[in-house]
Enzyme design. Structure first.
Site, PDB file in Angstrom:
ATOM      1  N   ASN A 194      40.381  38.652  40.374  1.00 25.29           N
ATOM      2  CA  ASN A 194      39.375  38.177  39.410  1.00 25.29           C
ATOM      3  C   ASN A 194      38.813  36.796  39.713  1.00 25.29           C
ATOM      4  O   ASN A 194      37.689  36.493  39.302  1.00 25.29           O
ATOM      5  CB  ASN A 194      39.999  38.191  38.009  1.00 25.29           C
ATOM      6  CG  ASN A 194      39.158  37.454  37.012  1.00 25.29           C
ATOM      7  OD1 ASN A 194      38.143  37.966  36.546  1.00 25.29           O
ATOM      8  ND2 ASN A 194      39.540  36.216  36.700  1.00 25.29           N
ATOM      9  N   TYR A 237      26.093  34.246  45.655  1.00 24.66           N
ATOM     10  CA  TYR A 237      26.915  34.914  44.629  1.00 24.66           C
ATOM     11  C   TYR A 237      26.712  36.430  44.624  1.00 24.66           C
ATOM     12  O   TYR A 237      27.684  37.184  44.794  1.00 24.66           O
ATOM     13  CB  TYR A 237      26.622  34.284  43.257  1.00 24.66           C
ATOM     14  CG  TYR A 237      27.462  34.867  42.145  1.00 24.66           C
ATOM     15  CD1 TYR A 237      28.856  34.761  42.159  1.00 24.66           C
ATOM     16  CD2 TYR A 237      26.871  35.535  41.073  1.00 24.66           C
ATOM     17  CE1 TYR A 237      29.632  35.309  41.149  1.00 24.66           C
ATOM     18  CE2 TYR A 237      27.641  36.075  40.055  1.00 24.66           C
ATOM     19  CZ  TYR A 237      29.018  35.964  40.108  1.00 24.66           C
ATOM     20  OH  TYR A 237      29.791  36.507  39.106  1.00 24.66           O
ATOM     21  N   LYS A 277      29.362  39.552  45.763  1.00 28.06           N
ATOM     22  CA  LYS A 277      29.762  40.658  44.872  1.00 28.06           C
ATOM     23  C   LYS A 277      29.362  42.024  45.460  1.00 28.06           C
ATOM     24  O   LYS A 277      30.037  43.013  45.205  1.00 28.06           O
ATOM     25  CB  LYS A 277      29.187  40.446  43.466  1.00 28.06           C
ATOM     26  CG  LYS A 277      29.739  39.192  42.761  1.00 28.06           C
ATOM     27  CD  LYS A 277      31.261  39.240  42.609  1.00 28.06           C
ATOM     28  CE  LYS A 277      31.779  38.079  41.751  1.00 28.06           C
ATOM     29  NZ  LYS A 277      33.247  38.118  41.558  1.00 28.06           N
TER      30      LYS A 277
HETATM   31  P1  NAD Z   1      35.799  30.936  34.919  1.00 26.74           P
HETATM   32  O1  NAD Z   1      35.150  29.868  35.704  1.00 26.74           O
HETATM   33  O2  NAD Z   1      35.985  30.792  33.460  1.00 26.74           O
HETATM   34  O3  NAD Z   1      37.214  31.293  35.589  1.00 26.74           O
HETATM   35  C1  NAD Z   1      37.341  31.390  36.967  1.00 26.74           C
HETATM   36  C2  NAD Z   1      38.774  31.540  37.342  1.00 26.74           C
HETATM   37  O4  NAD Z   1      38.834  31.516  38.777  1.00 26.74           O
HETATM   38  C3  NAD Z   1      39.645  30.408  36.826  1.00 26.74           C
HETATM   39  O5  NAD Z   1      40.884  30.931  36.391  1.00 26.74           O
HETATM   40  C4  NAD Z   1      39.870  29.534  38.062  1.00 26.74           C
HETATM   41  O6  NAD Z   1      41.157  28.950  38.097  1.00 26.74           O
HETATM   42  C5  NAD Z   1      39.751  30.533  39.182  1.00 26.74           C
HETATM   43  N1  NAD Z   1      39.288  29.844  40.389  1.00 26.74           N
HETATM   44  C6  NAD Z   1      38.115  29.179  40.560  1.00 26.74           C
HETATM   45  N2  NAD Z   1      38.093  28.611  41.785  1.00 26.74           N
HETATM   46  C7  NAD Z   1      39.279  28.951  42.384  1.00 26.74           C
HETATM   47  C8  NAD Z   1      39.862  28.679  43.646  1.00 26.74           C
HETATM   48  N3  NAD Z   1      39.239  27.958  44.580  1.00 26.74           N
HETATM   49  N4  NAD Z   1      41.092  29.183  43.908  1.00 26.74           N
HETATM   50  C9  NAD Z   1      41.738  29.924  42.998  1.00 26.74           C
HETATM   51  N5  NAD Z   1      41.245  30.227  41.790  1.00 26.74           N
HETATM   52  C10 NAD Z   1      40.030  29.726  41.494  1.00 26.74           C
HETATM   53  O7  NAD Z   1      34.962  32.241  35.269  1.00 26.74           O
HETATM   54  P2  NAD Z   1      34.832  33.672  34.557  1.00 26.74           P
HETATM   55  O8  NAD Z   1      33.496  33.715  33.975  1.00 26.74           O
HETATM   56  O9  NAD Z   1      36.028  34.003  33.758  1.00 26.74           O
HETATM   57  O10 NAD Z   1      34.787  34.553  35.887  1.00 26.74           O
HETATM   58  C11 NAD Z   1      35.854  35.380  36.305  1.00 26.74           C
HETATM   59  C12 NAD Z   1      35.289  36.422  37.246  1.00 26.74           C
HETATM   60  O11 NAD Z   1      34.289  37.174  36.557  1.00 26.74           O
HETATM   61  C13 NAD Z   1      34.616  35.847  38.493  1.00 26.74           C
HETATM   62  O12 NAD Z   1      34.912  36.649  39.615  1.00 26.74           O
HETATM   63  C14 NAD Z   1      33.130  35.940  38.151  1.00 26.74           C
HETATM   64  O13 NAD Z   1      32.327  36.039  39.291  1.00 26.74           O
HETATM   65  C15 NAD Z   1      33.104  37.215  37.318  1.00 26.74           C
HETATM   66  N6  NAD Z   1      31.959  37.375  36.419  1.00 26.74           N
HETATM   67  C16 NAD Z   1      31.754  36.547  35.367  1.00 26.74           C
HETATM   68  C17 NAD Z   1      30.660  36.750  34.518  1.00 26.74           C
HETATM   69  C18 NAD Z   1      30.385  35.854  33.319  1.00 26.74           C
HETATM   70  O14 NAD Z   1      29.295  35.968  32.720  1.00 26.74           O
HETATM   71  N7  NAD Z   1      31.291  35.008  32.917  1.00 26.74           N
HETATM   72  C19 NAD Z   1      29.780  37.804  34.760  1.00 26.74           C
HETATM   73  C20 NAD Z   1      30.022  38.640  35.850  1.00 26.74           C
HETATM   74  C21 NAD Z   1      31.137  38.423  36.666  1.00 26.74           C
END
Ligand code: NAD
Length: 249
Positions: A92, A157, A161
């Site tokens: 994730n 990005y 994906k």
């Molecule tokens: P967030 O920024 O709240 O959390 C990201 C997580 O990734 C955190 O736990 C952080 O510790 C970890 N992380 C970031 N950089 C890191 C690194 N270098 N090494 C290890 N861990 C690292 O983001 P989110 O919105 O919860 O996103 C989680 C996933 O969902 C991601 O893959 C993101 O692309 C995907 N996503 C999010 C959304 C959205 O709208 N929030 C939409 C589509 C996909």
């Protein structure tokens, strides 16, 4: 009977946002969870909060460098040595990008690939033999709706994906014989810290374009992970499941 009773899960990026919601949902459904975060300090903070909610939560946390295979392998082996097996991997952790091509620093493009793509490959490579030895498992990758549409800037990005979907579909085919299922969840705009920080008018404008009329909640994305991780999804592999309110770009 809880959906994940007796299962052991690893969740990367489990300290906040969608990842933390996945950790909570897995724990609620009876799983034992190892969460990975980028820094031990944020990992410890998440563990303290989870234990405050439920003192019996079966959870541990580590902060491997996900962009380094040796570090990943070591962390995965620590989980295996602690809990005896790994049934579920939620890949994730991820970062996003917004830079237009004309300003895009090549190093930033490489960094996004290192976390969003290489780390998914590294964690999967380290976990798969452990799952195989145990008779199978479920790997679920967090992709995104941008893996269907692309986006208007920050091309790294969506590119990352699309690659996550490629890993998902290819490894589902390669690992099926070992009873390891590989699926991806494609969230739309989800109310994590990033969205919460936007002005409410902007969130309202985004919501108005979504057929369900609102952005998603991290818990709604986590529910898809619970289903795909569970034995209820025993014949589902190679799937890319959108959780986006039928967003159309
Ligand atoms: P967030 O920024 O709240 O959390 C990201 C997580 O990734 C955190 O736990 C952080 O510790 C970890 N992380 C970031 N950089 C890191 C690194 N270098 N090494 C290890 N861990 C690292 O983001 P989110 O919105 O919860 O996103 C989680 C996933 O969902 C991601 O893959 C993101 O692309 C995907 N996503 C999010 C959304 C959205 O709208 N929030 C939409 C589509 C996909």
């Amino acid at each position: 009977m809880k959906m994940l009773e007796g299962k052991v899960a690893v969740v990367t990026g489990g300290t906040r946002g969608i990842g933390l919601a996945i950790v909570k949902a897995f724990l609620e459904e009876g799983a034992t969870v190892a969460l990975f975060g980028s820094r031990q300090e944020t990992v410890d903070k998440a563990l303290t909060a989870l234990k405050a909610e439920n003192t019996d939560a079966k959870v541990m946390g580590l902060a491997p460098d996900l962009t380094d295979y040796k570090s990943v392998e070591e962390a995965i082996n620590t989980v295996k040595n602690t809990y005896g097996k790994i049934d579920i991997l939620a890949n994730n952790a991820g970062i996003s990008a917004r830079e237009p091509l004309y300003n895009y620093d090549p190093a930033a493009f490489e960094n996004i690939m290192k976390l969003n793509v290489n780390a998914v490959f590294f964690c999967t490579k380290a976990v798969a033999p452990i799952m195989k030895e145990n008779g199978g498992g479920s790997i679920i990758n967090t992709s995104s709706m941008v893996s269907i549409y692309g986006q208007m800037s920050g091309c790294g990005y969506p590119t990352s994906k699309f690659a996550v979907n490629g890993l998902t579909k290819s490894l589902a085919r390669e690992l099926g014989k070992d009873n390891i299922r590989v699926n991806a969840v494609l969230p739309g705009v989800t109310r994590t810290d990033m969205v919460a920080a936007l002005p409410p008018e902007m969130v309202a404008r985004i919501a108005a374009t979504i057929p369900l009329g609102r952005v998603g909640e991290p818990e709604e994305v986590a529910n898809a992970f619970v289903f795909l991780a569970s034995d209820k999804a025993s014949y589902i592999t190679g799937a890319t499941l959108t959780v986006d309110g039928a967003t159309q770009v």
